[in-house]
Design an enzyme around this catalytic site. Sequence first.
Site, PDB file in Angstrom:
ATOM      1  N   ARG A  33      79.238-130.464 -12.224  1.00 35.44           N
ATOM      2  CA  ARG A  33      79.792-131.163 -13.035  1.00 35.44           C
ATOM      3  C   ARG A  33      81.380-131.352 -12.955  1.00 35.44           C
ATOM      4  O   ARG A  33      81.839-130.209 -12.828  1.00 35.44           O
ATOM      5  CB  ARG A  33      79.395-131.092 -14.363  1.00 35.44           C
ATOM      6  N   HIS A  70      79.107-138.629  -6.169  1.00 32.86           N
ATOM      7  CA  HIS A  70      77.804-138.247  -6.802  1.00 32.86           C
ATOM      8  C   HIS A  70      76.438-138.211  -6.311  1.00 32.86           C
ATOM      9  O   HIS A  70      75.683-138.639  -6.731  1.00 32.86           O
ATOM     10  CB  HIS A  70      77.760-138.343  -8.318  1.00 32.86           C
TER      11      HIS A  70
HETATM   12  P1  NAP Z   1      69.170-124.612 -13.703  1.00 32.09           P
HETATM   13  O1  NAP Z   1      67.890-124.345 -13.161  1.00 32.09           O
HETATM   14  O2  NAP Z   1      69.256-124.437 -15.220  1.00 32.09           O
HETATM   15  O3  NAP Z   1      70.152-123.417 -13.040  1.00 32.09           O
HETATM   16  C1  NAP Z   1      71.397-123.219 -13.815  1.00 32.09           C
HETATM   17  C2  NAP Z   1      71.928-122.113 -13.442  1.00 32.09           C
HETATM   18  O4  NAP Z   1      73.420-121.861 -14.021  1.00 32.09           O
HETATM   19  C3  NAP Z   1      71.146-120.649 -13.669  1.00 32.09           C
HETATM   20  O5  NAP Z   1      71.071-119.775 -12.869  1.00 32.09           O
HETATM   21  C4  NAP Z   1      71.981-120.264 -14.976  1.00 32.09           C
HETATM   22  O6  NAP Z   1      71.807-119.099 -15.341  1.00 32.09           O
HETATM   23  C5  NAP Z   1      73.408-120.799 -14.644  1.00 32.09           C
HETATM   24  N1  NAP Z   1      74.302-120.676 -15.734  1.00 32.09           N
HETATM   25  C6  NAP Z   1      74.264-121.317 -16.868  1.00 32.09           C
HETATM   26  N2  NAP Z   1      75.315-120.932 -17.650  1.00 32.09           N
HETATM   27  C7  NAP Z   1      76.266-120.206 -16.886  1.00 32.09           C
HETATM   28  C8  NAP Z   1      77.451-119.704 -17.311  1.00 32.09           C
HETATM   29  N3  NAP Z   1      77.850-119.811 -18.357  1.00 32.09           N
HETATM   30  N4  NAP Z   1      77.978-118.863 -16.100  1.00 32.09           N
HETATM   31  C9  NAP Z   1      77.127-118.680 -15.081  1.00 32.09           C
HETATM   32  N5  NAP Z   1      76.074-119.165 -14.665  1.00 32.09           N
HETATM   33  C10 NAP Z   1      75.367-119.929 -15.697  1.00 32.09           C
HETATM   34  O7  NAP Z   1      69.816-125.914 -13.186  1.00 32.09           O
HETATM   35  P2  NAP Z   1      69.603-126.740 -11.783  1.00 32.09           P
HETATM   36  O8  NAP Z   1      68.140-127.472 -11.870  1.00 32.09           O
HETATM   37  O9  NAP Z   1      69.734-125.571 -10.660  1.00 32.09           O
HETATM   38  O10 NAP Z   1      70.703-127.713 -11.720  1.00 32.09           O
HETATM   39  C11 NAP Z   1      72.098-127.169 -12.080  1.00 32.09           C
HETATM   40  C12 NAP Z   1      72.965-128.356 -12.281  1.00 32.09           C
HETATM   41  O11 NAP Z   1      73.297-128.953 -11.022  1.00 32.09           O
HETATM   42  C13 NAP Z   1      72.947-129.498 -13.159  1.00 32.09           C
HETATM   43  O12 NAP Z   1      72.902-128.822 -14.501  1.00 32.09           O
HETATM   44  C14 NAP Z   1      73.747-130.514 -12.755  1.00 32.09           C
HETATM   45  O13 NAP Z   1      74.607-130.367 -13.555  1.00 32.09           O
HETATM   46  C15 NAP Z   1      73.832-130.312 -11.418  1.00 32.09           C
HETATM   47  N6  NAP Z   1      73.296-131.234 -10.362  1.00 32.09           N
HETATM   48  C16 NAP Z   1      74.042-132.282  -9.907  1.00 32.09           C
HETATM   49  C17 NAP Z   1      73.501-133.113  -8.919  1.00 32.09           C
HETATM   50  C18 NAP Z   1      74.303-133.839  -8.006  1.00 32.09           C
HETATM   51  O14 NAP Z   1      73.986-134.701  -7.462  1.00 32.09           O
HETATM   52  N7  NAP Z   1      75.608-133.631  -7.865  1.00 32.09           N
HETATM   53  C19 NAP Z   1      72.107-133.249  -8.462  1.00 32.09           C
HETATM   54  C20 NAP Z   1      71.330-132.230  -9.694  1.00 32.09           C
HETATM   55  C21 NAP Z   1      71.944-131.213 -10.574  1.00 32.09           C
HETATM   56  P3  NAP Z   1      70.511-118.301 -15.787  1.00 32.09           P
HETATM   57  O15 NAP Z   1      69.513-118.506 -14.572  1.00 32.09           O
HETATM   58  O16 NAP Z   1      70.689-116.860 -15.897  1.00 32.09           O
HETATM   59  O17 NAP Z   1      69.916-118.834 -16.723  1.00 32.09           O
HETATM   60  C1  GLV Z   2      72.433-135.177 -11.171  1.00 36.27           C
HETATM   61  O1  GLV Z   2      73.680-135.285 -11.211  1.00 36.27           O
HETATM   62  C2  GLV Z   2      71.534-134.399 -11.859  1.00 36.27           C
HETATM   63  O2  GLV Z   2      71.853-133.879 -12.953  1.00 36.27           O
HETATM   64  O3  GLV Z   2      70.404-134.688 -11.716  1.00 36.27           O
END
Ligand code: NAP
Ligand code: GLV
Length: 340
Positions: free
Chosen positions: A255, A303
């Site tokens: 983000r 994005h």
């Molecule tokens: P997720 O499974 O919830 O993983 C989040 C990770 O971030 C976990 O390892 C978590 O730690 C870590 N985290 C949370 N707070 C933190 C902090 N303060 N400092 C360091 N690490 C921290 O989420 P995900 O499915 O992988 O998705 C991650 C993010 O990608 C989404 O929230 C979204 O914003 C972004 N995203 C972007 C796109 C795009 O097209 N650009 C697409 C999809 C998602 P723990 O494992 O210890 O809980």
């Molecule tokens: C995209 O940014 C998502 O959070 O899936």
Amino acid sequence: MVACAARVIAYDPAMHIVIAHNEPGAGLAWQRELSRRLPELTVSIDPGCPDGADSLSGARAHPASAGLPPADIAVGWKPPADFFSRHPRLQAFFSTGAGVDHLLRHPGLPAALAVIRLEDAGMGPLMADYCLHELLRIAGRHDAYAAQQRSGQWQELPAFTREELPIGIVGVGVLGAQVGAHLARAGFTVRGFARSAKSIDGVEVMHGEGAWPAFLAASRVLILLAPHTPQTDNLIDAAALRLLQPQGWLINVARGALVVEADLIAALDAGQLAGATLDVFRREPLPADDPLWHHRAIRITPHVSAPTQVGPSAEQVAGKIGALARGERPSGQIDRQRGY
Ligand code: NAP
Ligand code: GLV
């Protein structure tokens, strides 16, 4: 009766699912994919959303939303301001993305409502390929060659070896873990940073505030894949960027609000950072007059590093609605206190 996850579920046929999506076309796609998987249930489009307006004008063929009772389940992205007041009996809101930061900021979101996010649903391999593609561009000096081409210059440059590009991934959850394993398989040295300890093949995971400076100091390419929460807001500022190895890169696919843009530009202008790839921004779409567009060391994509795959996502959401109907708690439920 509908077969779901090898069990037959008796849904309440009066159950009403409403789609609330801010992008034209997306609501219709979700309605089609969910209706196919949950044919006994009513799936409508909220009239306050672009496709819902179409449905009311009768421009496209699907059940009209008008006259339906408030919904039991909502599925969507950036619902309208008055959405929750019009649907006061919701049991759950399914985000059609992995991130829920925008939803948690919605002033009408009821405090006790279950918010459930997408988990991978086809996004992981796309994100992994996007990041590998950027790494290979960096290693192969492709940005430098693009600049040389603009001035008709023919000059061979030494490529970076894998050893010269140690990678740090901030956030190694569902997506970050897949990116890390993919890059490790491609021969890169990969470290991950998370709030809690975890084990990922080929990736050394560091965790906790105490490990943050050492994690940054070990990284030359920093990939952001943590959610936007109060803790990650402005996480990557001048102090964090200074700790990276010299001539580093930033790849932000999480983000925009994780990065202090002015500090990023200052680090690039000072030559401390060599480049940045930005897929996400504080303001999206990125305004035409934003200086980020024209910075020589910044690559921009709109994005698109891991767009939602509607078919596999609807399959996942339908499965989780089945779990709710059985009285179970589906995975992917957001901890409202933690913010992700
Ligand atoms: P997720 O499974 O919830 O993983 C989040 C990770 O971030 C976990 O390892 C978590 O730690 C870590 N985290 C949370 N707070 C933190 C902090 N303060 N400092 C360091 N690490 C921290 O989420 P995900 O499915 O992988 O998705 C991650 C993010 O990608 C989404 O929230 C979204 O914003 C972004 N995203 C972007 C796109 C795009 O097209 N650009 C697409 C999809 C998602 P723990 O494992 O210890 O809980
Ligand atoms: C995209 O940014 C998502 O959070 O899936």
